[in-house]
Structure formats: C-alpha cells, structure tokens
Design a protein around this motif. Structure first.
Motif, PDB file in Angstrom:
ATOM      1  N   UNK A  21      22.095   9.926   0.920  1.00  9.74           N
ATOM      2  CA  UNK A  21      20.798   9.579   1.500  1.00  9.74           C
ATOM      3  C   UNK A  21      20.527   8.110   1.187  1.00  9.74           C
ATOM      4  N   UNK A  22      19.873   7.409   2.109  1.00  7.95           N
ATOM      5  CA  UNK A  22      19.583   6.000   1.856  1.00  7.95           C
ATOM      6  C   UNK A  22      18.425   5.826   0.875  1.00  7.95           C
ATOM      7  N   UNK A  23      18.396   4.670   0.261  1.00  7.41           N
ATOM      8  CA  UNK A  23      17.293   4.286  -0.625  1.00  7.41           C
ATOM      9  C   UNK A  23      17.210   2.771  -0.621  1.00  7.41           C
ATOM     10  N   UNK A  24      15.996   2.261  -0.772  1.00  9.34           N
ATOM     11  CA  UNK A  24      15.794   0.818  -0.902  1.00  9.34           C
ATOM     12  C   UNK A  24      15.892   0.516  -2.389  1.00  9.34           C
ATOM     13  N   UNK A  25      17.075   0.065  -2.791  1.00  7.95           N
ATOM     14  CA  UNK A  25      17.393  -0.122  -4.207  1.00  7.95           C
ATOM     15  C   UNK A  25      16.766  -1.394  -4.762  1.00  7.95           C
ATOM     16  N   UNK A  35      14.497   2.472  -7.317  1.00  6.55           N
ATOM     17  CA  UNK A  35      14.358   2.278  -5.873  1.00  6.55           C
ATOM     18  C   UNK A  35      12.907   2.470  -5.472  1.00  6.55           C
ATOM     19  N   UNK A  36      12.580   1.989  -4.282  1.00  6.26           N
ATOM     20  CA  UNK A  36      11.213   2.049  -3.790  1.00  6.26           C
ATOM     21  C   UNK A  36      10.881   3.472  -3.363  1.00  6.26           C
ATOM     22  N   UNK A  37       9.660   3.905  -3.677  1.00 11.58           N
ATOM     23  CA  UNK A  37       9.171   5.206  -3.216  1.00 11.58           C
ATOM     24  C   UNK A  37       8.833   5.082  -1.737  1.00 11.58           C
ATOM     25  N   UNK A  38       9.392   5.932  -0.895  1.00  5.33           N
ATOM     26  CA  UNK A  38       9.132   5.846   0.547  1.00  5.33           C
ATOM     27  C   UNK A  38       7.769   6.433   0.919  1.00  5.33           C
ATOM     28  N   UNK A  39       7.128   7.118  -0.022  1.00  5.91           N
ATOM     29  CA  UNK A  39       5.767   7.615   0.165  1.00  5.91           C
ATOM     30  C   UNK A  39       4.887   7.006  -0.937  1.00  5.91           C
ATOM     31  N   UNK A  40       4.721   5.686  -0.919  1.00  3.27           N
ATOM     32  CA  UNK A  40       4.068   5.001  -2.033  1.00  3.27           C
ATOM     33  C   UNK A  40       2.572   5.284  -2.151  1.00  3.27           C
ATOM     34  N   UNK A 126       4.540   7.613   5.232  1.00  4.95           N
ATOM     35  CA  UNK A 126       5.796   6.936   4.926  1.00  4.95           C
ATOM     36  C   UNK A 126       5.623   5.428   5.076  1.00  4.95           C
ATOM     37  N   UNK A 127       6.210   4.688   4.168  1.00  6.98           N
ATOM     38  CA  UNK A 127       6.114   3.231   4.173  1.00  6.98           C
ATOM     39  C   UNK A 127       6.990   2.625   5.252  1.00  6.98           C
ATOM     40  N   UNK A 128       6.681   1.411   5.626  1.00  7.87           N
ATOM     41  CA  UNK A 128       7.500   0.625   6.538  1.00  7.87           C
ATOM     42  C   UNK A 128       8.745   0.163   5.769  1.00  7.87           C
ATOM     43  N   UNK A 129       9.919   0.464   6.275  1.00 16.95           N
ATOM     44  CA  UNK A 129      11.163   0.158   5.560  1.00 16.95           C
ATOM     45  C   UNK A 129      11.365  -1.340   5.367  1.00 16.95           C
ATOM     46  N   UNK A 130      10.977  -2.150   6.321  1.00 15.53           N
ATOM     47  CA  UNK A 130      11.125  -3.607   6.174  1.00 15.53           C
ATOM     48  C   UNK A 130      10.232  -4.124   5.053  1.00 15.53           C
ATOM     49  N   UNK A 131       9.032  -3.579   4.968  1.00 10.67           N
ATOM     50  CA  UNK A 131       8.128  -3.975   3.882  1.00 10.67           C
ATOM     51  C   UNK A 131       8.715  -3.564   2.533  1.00 10.67           C
ATOM     52  N   UNK A 132       9.271  -2.356   2.462  1.00 12.94           N
ATOM     53  CA  UNK A 132       9.885  -1.900   1.207  1.00 12.94           C
ATOM     54  C   UNK A 132      11.051  -2.794   0.810  1.00 12.94           C
ATOM     55  N   UNK A 133      11.854  -3.190   1.782  1.00  9.49           N
ATOM     56  CA  UNK A 133      12.993  -4.069   1.481  1.00  9.49           C
ATOM     57  C   UNK A 133      12.515  -5.405   0.926  1.00  9.49           C
ATOM     58  N   UNK A 134      11.457  -5.944   1.504  1.00  5.79           N
ATOM     59  CA  UNK A 134      10.904  -7.203   1.004  1.00  5.79           C
ATOM     60  C   UNK A 134      10.375  -7.071  -0.410  1.00  5.79           C
TER      61      UNK A 134
END
Length: 144
Positions: A21-25, A35-40, A126-134
């Motif tokens: 499974x993917x994760x924003x590490x 990693x970032x929580x996708x439901x912050x 669910x969070x915006x994935x681009x925002x989580x990556x930043x």
C-alpha cells in the motif's frame, strides 16, 4: 476490538511496511517508519510505527522495540515542530477500540496544534495527496 487478540498481518500499516500500500513517507530508519496520516486531524498529522513488530498496541510491545521506537517518535516530533511551527503538539497512542484505536499495529500520532484552530475528527475526510507530499518534504528536511 479488545486489548487482547491476534495480530492481523493484513492490517493497513503492515501492508505499508511490505510495500503493498502507498504511503507519503516522512522518515525511515532500521527501527521505525513515519508517514503522513491520510485522514489528518490537523495539518502535518504524522504517524510513527515500529518496522519489526507484531504488537497490536503498546502494552504488547517488547521492551527492546520500545526504546528505538520512542527515539523515532521524538525525532519526528522535533522535525514536525521545526517545519510547521505549531503552538503545541499532541503525541498520542491508543490501546483498544474503546480508547480510539482503529488500526491494530502499534502506532503513535504526532498532531500539530495551533491556538484557535479546532482539532478535526479522525477519518472525517481524506487529505489532498499533493499537500501531504509537500508537508512530508518540509518535515523530512528538518530531521536531524
């Protein structure tokens, strides 16, 4: 789920550790993965998990895992603080469903808090994935 039970190797965090499974590490060493929580619940909500564990909660964890895990939690928390400049930090961990645990792989939440900004509800959206990556890049840059 209660405090007692059998570890489910199919839980989402186990799948992230295995690369299924993917994760924003944010950070990784031989002991922990952050990693970032996708439901912050707040901007910058980060999770830290032990890499070599089948403990469902803190009470089940082996002492030799706890030390390096807590050092990882502290390292990531300091980086979250440095990167995002919150007014405070919540560092929390839940044991059992009545306490709020939803994933049964030991994990810690690092949640930045700002004065006057309400804390969101977990799994509210669910969070915006681009925002989580930043955010992950900002936090990663501060890890020492």
């Amino acid at each position: 789920m209660s405090l007692d039970g059998t570890y489910d190797a199919g839980n989402i965090f186990a799948k992230i550790l295995r690369g299924e499974m993917p994760a924003v590490r944010v950070y990784e060493d031989e002991h922990v993965l952050a990693f970032m929580d996708v439901f912050p619940q707040a901007k910058g909500h980060t999770l830290v998990i032990p890499k070599h564990s089948t403990a469902r909660n803190f009470l089940e964890e082996a002492p030799e895992i706890v030390g390096p895990l807590m050092l990882g939690v502290q390292r990531v928390a300091k980086a979250v603080r440095a990167a995002l400049k919150p007014d405070g930090l919540v560092i929390t961990q839940f044991n059992g469903a009545p306490a709020g645990q939803t994933v049964y792989h030991l994990h810690f939440h690092i949640i930045p808090r700002w004065e006057g900004v309400p804390l969101g509800r977990h799994a509210e959206g669910m969070a915006d994935m681009q925002e989580l990556k930043g955010l992950a890049e900002q936090i990663s840059a501060m890890i020492s």
